[in-house]
Design an enzyme around this catalytic site. Structure first.
Site: not given
Ligand code: CMC
Length: 430
Positions: A268, A308, A364
């Site tokens: 995460h 994702h 990210d």
């Protein structure tokens, strides 16, 4: 009869049931009537990682993962990142509408006034080991805030709820700055409510012994954009944790601390930290093909910052961050790891393994490169995610607690263990 129904035949009994469809969903409890006999509890749905289960109705954030669309309260993330500020977006997410200039000024003032924290939080942070991970400092200190605001337990009182939501959004930035300073062994800088949210945060993080520290405006704006991009992302792991903990009517500090704990994991919010470690490990652009080969063969872990649960297209936040990279690197100089990241993306986007699984860069993949160029060590990256996400957490928490459908979260299980058996005394066990 409405055709918004689902007809199900239970082949065990031959019975047919008609289940209503509402907003594209069948209600799991409607399955309960499907039983083989009076002793049968009724049919359950099994979804251990919430792959296809809606756990709430929400008005806050919309994602279309196939098209790569992200909207906060209906506004596209691209427009907000270009024209708005983090605190304006915070107002939007927390209140549902964009503020007037008067409302915004009042909101900014209120948040910045609340950035101070009790001196004992400083003591708490200082008491942790010098090498404590900043996320564990953040989670501990946010949980501890509930002891400073005991009235926060009154979760049914909307005024108290609002006051504590504002406190959380404000104070998380100060605690995060303290967490950073503690891990560096530097003195803590007090917040300055005359500054912007990000200007104040950067000053608390960076100021050494200058009389006045002025953050570079490009870096301040870059951080503001990154904060906008991270402010909410509907029912992800940490937000679900906040909702689940909050559903027991625990105070919002405890619920948000649970969100921080969930965000800490490398799948995460810890992914941006993992991306940088991965890029360093790869070391050089020429090593990229071998690294990709290992990922595909299951030998080298995952390609962090890729894939994702919801986006099966380019994460719209990653596209914005990639552009922000260029602006930041003009000020800081290029992060040498950028070339490795760009090459990883180039190869992965044309490789069958990643294409077939619809694995694209997520938020990210590039954010860590910016944070590193701005002088943040990798272990503070998840903290930089947690600060803005607090806006989403408190808004989702409030939506949950004030919903007429609110009940404590309590899933069922499929029990596969022993049936009844009698206790065996210690001397008879071998
Ligand atoms: N690298 C290589 N293979 C991958 C990756 C990856 N990053 N992500 C998924 N896969 C493969 C996976 O091995 C599986 O292959 P197969 O069908 O052959 O078994 C397939 O793709 C589906 O993966 P999954 O684990 O079932 O997908 P998921 O929806 O459960 O996981 C994820 C989503 C984000 C946890 C995963 O893509 C991942 O681990 N990515 C790397 C970590 C990362 O970047 N996390 C940040 C997420 S974005 C920030 C946030 O919102 O928190």
């Amino acid at each position: 009869m409405s055709n918004e129904t689902l007809t199900v035949t239970d082949n065990r009994t031959g019975k047919t049931y008609e289940l209503p469809i509402d907003n594209g969903c069948v209600r799991a409890v409607d399955l309960r009537q499907i039983r083989t006999g009076p002793d049968d509890f009724g049919l359950l749905s099994y979804d251990s990682a919430f792959l296809n289960t809606a756990n709430c109705k929400s008005n806050i954030t919309f994602i279309d993962g196939d098209k790569g669309i992200l909207l906060y309260r209906g506004y596209p993330i691209e427009q907000l990142a270009e024209h708005s500020t983090f605190l304006e977006v915070a107002y939007l997410i927390m209140n549902g509408e964009l503020p007037t200039s008067e409302q915004l000024a009042k909101f900014n003032h209120h948040i910045m006034e609340e950035t101070h924290i009790h001196e004992n939080i400083k003591v708490l942070v200082s008491g942790l080991r010098y090498d404590a991970h900043p996320m564990s400092i953040l989670a501990s200190a946010v949980a501890a805030l509930s002891g400073f605001y005991p009235e926060a337990k009154e979760v049914k009182n909307s005024e108290i709820r609002r006051a504590n939501m504002m406190r959380l959004v404000a104070k998380v930035s100060t605690i995060a700055a303290y967490a950073f300073r503690h891990s560096q062994g530097f003195h803590f800088n007090y917040p300055n409510s005359d500054l912007t949210y990000c200007g104040n945060f950067l000053t608390m993080v960076k100021r050494m012994n200058e009389a006045k520290y002025i953050p570079h405006p490009t870096l301040e704006r870059a951080l503001d954009i990154l904060f906008i991009l991270h402010a909410d992302h509907e029912q992800n792991c940490s937000t679900t944790s906040v909702r689940v903990v909050g559903s027991s009517e625990a105070d919002p500090y405890s619920a948000v601390a649970a969100g921080i704990a969930a965000l800490y994991g490398p799948l995460h919010g810890g992914a941006n930290e993992a991306v940088l470690r991965m890029l360093r490990e790869i070391g050089h652009v020429s090593h990229v093909p071998e690294f990709i080969r290992k990922v595909k063969a299951g030998e080298g872990g995952r390609l962090m910052g890729f894939g994702h649960r919801v986006y099966k297209n380019y994460d719209p936040r990653a596209a914005i961050i990639k552009r922000v990279c260029d602006e930041v690197f003009e000020v800081t100089g290029k992060n040498p790891l950028l070339d490795i990241a760009v090459e990883l993306e180039r190869i992965a986007l044309q490789d069958d393994y990643f294409v077939a699984r619809k694995l694209y860069p997520n938020v990210d993949f590039y954010s860590g490169l910016i944070y590193e160029a701005m002088g943040f060590p990798v272990n503070t990256f998840p903290v930089l995610f947690a600060i803005p996400r607090t806006v989403g957490w408190v808004s989702q928490w409030e939506e949950m607690i004030s919903s007429p459908e609110h009940k404590i979260s309590r899933p069922r299980q499929i029990y596969l263990g022993y049936g009844h058996r009698n206790y065996v005394t210690l001397e008879k066990r071998h």
